[in-house]
Design a protein around this motif. Structure first.
Motif, PDB file in Angstrom:
ATOM      1  N   PRO A   3       0.800  -1.238   0.000  1.00 49.53           N
ATOM      2  CA  PRO A   3       0.000   0.000   0.000  1.00 49.53           C
ATOM      3  C   PRO A   3       0.832   1.287   0.000  1.00 49.53           C
ATOM      4  O   PRO A   3       0.529   2.213  -0.769  1.00 49.53           O
ATOM      5  CB  PRO A   3      -0.826  -0.130   1.289  1.00 49.53           C
ATOM      6  N   HIS A  15      -2.553   6.848   9.007  1.00 51.47           N
ATOM      7  CA  HIS A  15      -1.695   6.836  10.193  1.00 51.47           C
ATOM      8  C   HIS A  15      -1.769   8.198  10.876  1.00 51.47           C
ATOM      9  O   HIS A  15      -1.549   9.217  10.215  1.00 51.47           O
ATOM     10  CB  HIS A  15      -0.250   6.567   9.797  1.00 51.47           C
ATOM     11  N   GLY A  54      -4.400  -0.421   2.243  1.00 49.55           N
ATOM     12  CA  GLY A  54      -3.663   0.383   3.206  1.00 49.55           C
ATOM     13  C   GLY A  54      -4.514   1.014   4.282  1.00 49.55           C
ATOM     14  O   GLY A  54      -5.665   0.631   4.502  1.00 49.55           O
ATOM     15  N   ARG A  55      -3.934   2.000   4.908  1.00 48.34           N
ATOM     16  CA  ARG A  55      -4.583   2.636   6.054  1.00 48.34           C
ATOM     17  C   ARG A  55      -4.045   4.043   6.250  1.00 48.34           C
ATOM     18  O   ARG A  55      -3.019   4.424   5.704  1.00 48.34           O
ATOM     19  CB  ARG A  55      -4.335   1.820   7.311  1.00 48.34           C
ATOM     20  N   TRP A 114       1.606   7.112  -6.711  1.00 46.20           N
ATOM     21  CA  TRP A 114       0.524   8.093  -6.922  1.00 46.20           C
ATOM     22  C   TRP A 114       0.999   9.512  -6.630  1.00 46.20           C
ATOM     23  O   TRP A 114       0.818  10.422  -7.429  1.00 46.20           O
ATOM     24  CB  TRP A 114      -0.708   7.637  -6.134  1.00 46.20           C
ATOM     25  N   ALA A 158      -8.391   2.842  -5.026  1.00 49.50           N
ATOM     26  CA  ALA A 158      -7.126   2.376  -4.453  1.00 49.50           C
ATOM     27  C   ALA A 158      -7.187   2.355  -2.933  1.00 49.50           C
ATOM     28  O   ALA A 158      -6.369   1.690  -2.279  1.00 49.50           O
ATOM     29  CB  ALA A 158      -5.967   3.250  -4.915  1.00 49.50           C
ATOM     30  N   HIS A 159      -8.147   3.076  -2.368  1.00 56.06           N
ATOM     31  CA  HIS A 159      -8.292   3.070  -0.905  1.00 56.06           C
ATOM     32  C   HIS A 159      -8.842   1.743  -0.382  1.00 56.06           C
ATOM     33  O   HIS A 159      -9.053   1.612   0.824  1.00 56.06           O
ATOM     34  CB  HIS A 159      -9.135   4.265  -0.449  1.00 56.06           C
ATOM     35  N   THR A 194     -13.370  13.141   1.661  1.00 57.08           N
ATOM     36  CA  THR A 194     -13.303  13.043   0.190  1.00 57.08           C
ATOM     37  C   THR A 194     -13.774  11.681  -0.326  1.00 57.08           C
ATOM     38  O   THR A 194     -14.181  11.565  -1.479  1.00 57.08           O
ATOM     39  CB  THR A 194     -11.859  13.277  -0.307  1.00 57.08           C
ATOM     40  N   SER A 226      -0.901  11.485   8.311  1.00 60.24           N
ATOM     41  CA  SER A 226      -1.947  12.413   7.847  1.00 60.24           C
ATOM     42  C   SER A 226      -2.791  12.949   8.995  1.00 60.24           C
ATOM     43  O   SER A 226      -3.528  13.917   8.826  1.00 60.24           O
ATOM     44  CB  SER A 226      -2.870  11.692   6.866  1.00 60.24           C
TER      45      SER A 226
END
Ligand code: ZEM
Length: 295
Positions: free
Chosen positions: A43, A180, A177-178, A50, A173-174, A234, A184
């Motif tokens: 991820p 943190h 992953g995660r 990206w 794509a979400h 978003t 962020s």
């Protein structure tokens, strides 16, 4: 190895087989994550690919994956890139082994390998990016801000040349992953399988009831049932805005359609800012997964 270093020192022209070797090395590295996050570097490598591409501005032709300017300050220190030092560090080890590859090619290939190895679609890819300089670095503010709404998403992604359908597809794509808190400020994964590429992100957007999380961190949503999943403001916009919602529903209903559209949009994202003449091949390649090579 000595062979790879020697290749960098001579006027060695890498072949498709050489890039497949780099792909394979990245693919092997994904699982060397141990206790890191959910046990895969996949991820965070997708996020590096990206963010190195999503700085593109079609009006000025600046930004994008060509020069890998995130190596330089201040771009490396832009808030949006918090935590990507981890991904750049992983890629640096690969670069030592294959010094002839450019950083832009390496980082985008990392995203391709990560998506494909995490059971995602094939991502057509070709090499040709060159290393730029600190003067080529992009200004802050070109990547999306998760606290904002549909107008912001459109402004950012239209600037790269994407349309509503592609915004929604790319957001899928979400599934991976995660968030943190120390990167962020947000916290948690979007899906129950953050190291497998699926359309679950869209299914969950529609199937779960999303409530604003009560906490001292930035505004994010939590699934009412388990409270363990999250959505960014978003992300939530994709089922509120009428135009976005149409595509999000289509992807929730049809994983094949999502895979096809994601592959096309992600492949295009990874080529933003690279002059066509620089590419070594007129057609992008489909590199093989490790599994396919075992057969
Ligand atoms: Zn993300 N993303 N992203 N994204 N992203 C995060 C993590 C990941 C937005 C965003 O603010 C954030 C795209 C689009 C958008 C990935 C891939 C792609 C995080 C969490 C945030 C806040 C960072 C952290 O704390 O570690 C916003 C606003 C987007 C606008 C639509 C697109 C497009 C992506 C790829 C195609 C991935 C894979 C992650 C997970 C990273 C990880 O370390 O697990």
């Amino acid at each position: 190895s000595a062979t790879q270093a020697a290749k960098a020192a001579t006027n060695f022209v890498p072949s498709r087989a050489d890039y497949q070797k780099v792909y394979n090395r990245i693919a092997e590295t994904l699982d060397e994550a141990g206790e890191y996050d959910d046990g895969s570097y996949g991820p965070v490598l997708v996020r590096l690919a990206w963010h190195s591409s999503g700085t593109y501005d079609k009006e000025t032709g600046t930004g994008g994956s060509n020069y890998a300017t995130m190596r330089f300050e201040p771009e490396a220190l832009h808030g949006a890139n918090n935590g990507l030092n981890v991904a750049r560090g992983i890629m640096e080890k690969i670069k030592q082994e294959f010094p002839w590859i450019s950083y832009g090619d390496l980082w985008t290939l990392g995203g391709v390998a990560a998506i494909q190895e995490m059971q995602g679609p094939k991502i057509p890819w070709r090499p040709g990016r060159i290393d730029g300089f600190a003067k080529d670095a992009t200004p802050d503010g070109r990547l999306p801000d998760a606290t904002q709404g549909q107008d912001h998403l459109r402004k950012i992604f239209y600037r790269m040349g994407f349309n509503d359908q592609e915004i929604v597809a790319l957001s899928g794509a979400h599934a991976l992953g995660r968030c943190h808190t120390d990167r962020s400020g947000f916290e948690g994964p979007w899906t129950f399988s953050p190291t497998t590429f699926t359309h679950d992100y869209f299914k969950l957007l529609f199937d779960e009831k999303w409530v604003w999380r009560k906490w001292s961190g930035p505004k994010q949503l939590a699934d009412k049932k388990t409270g363990t999943l999250m959505m960014l403001p978003t992300d939530y916009v994709l089922i509120q805005d009428k135009s976005f919602k149409k595509y999000a529903k289509a992807y929730a209903d049809n994983q094949d359609l999502f895979f096809k559209d994601f592959s096309a949009a992600f492949a295009r994202l990874l080529e933003l800012g690279v002059p066509t003449a620089q590419f070594v091949s007129s057609e992008p390649w489909e590199l093989k997964t490790l599994d396919e090579q075992k057969k």
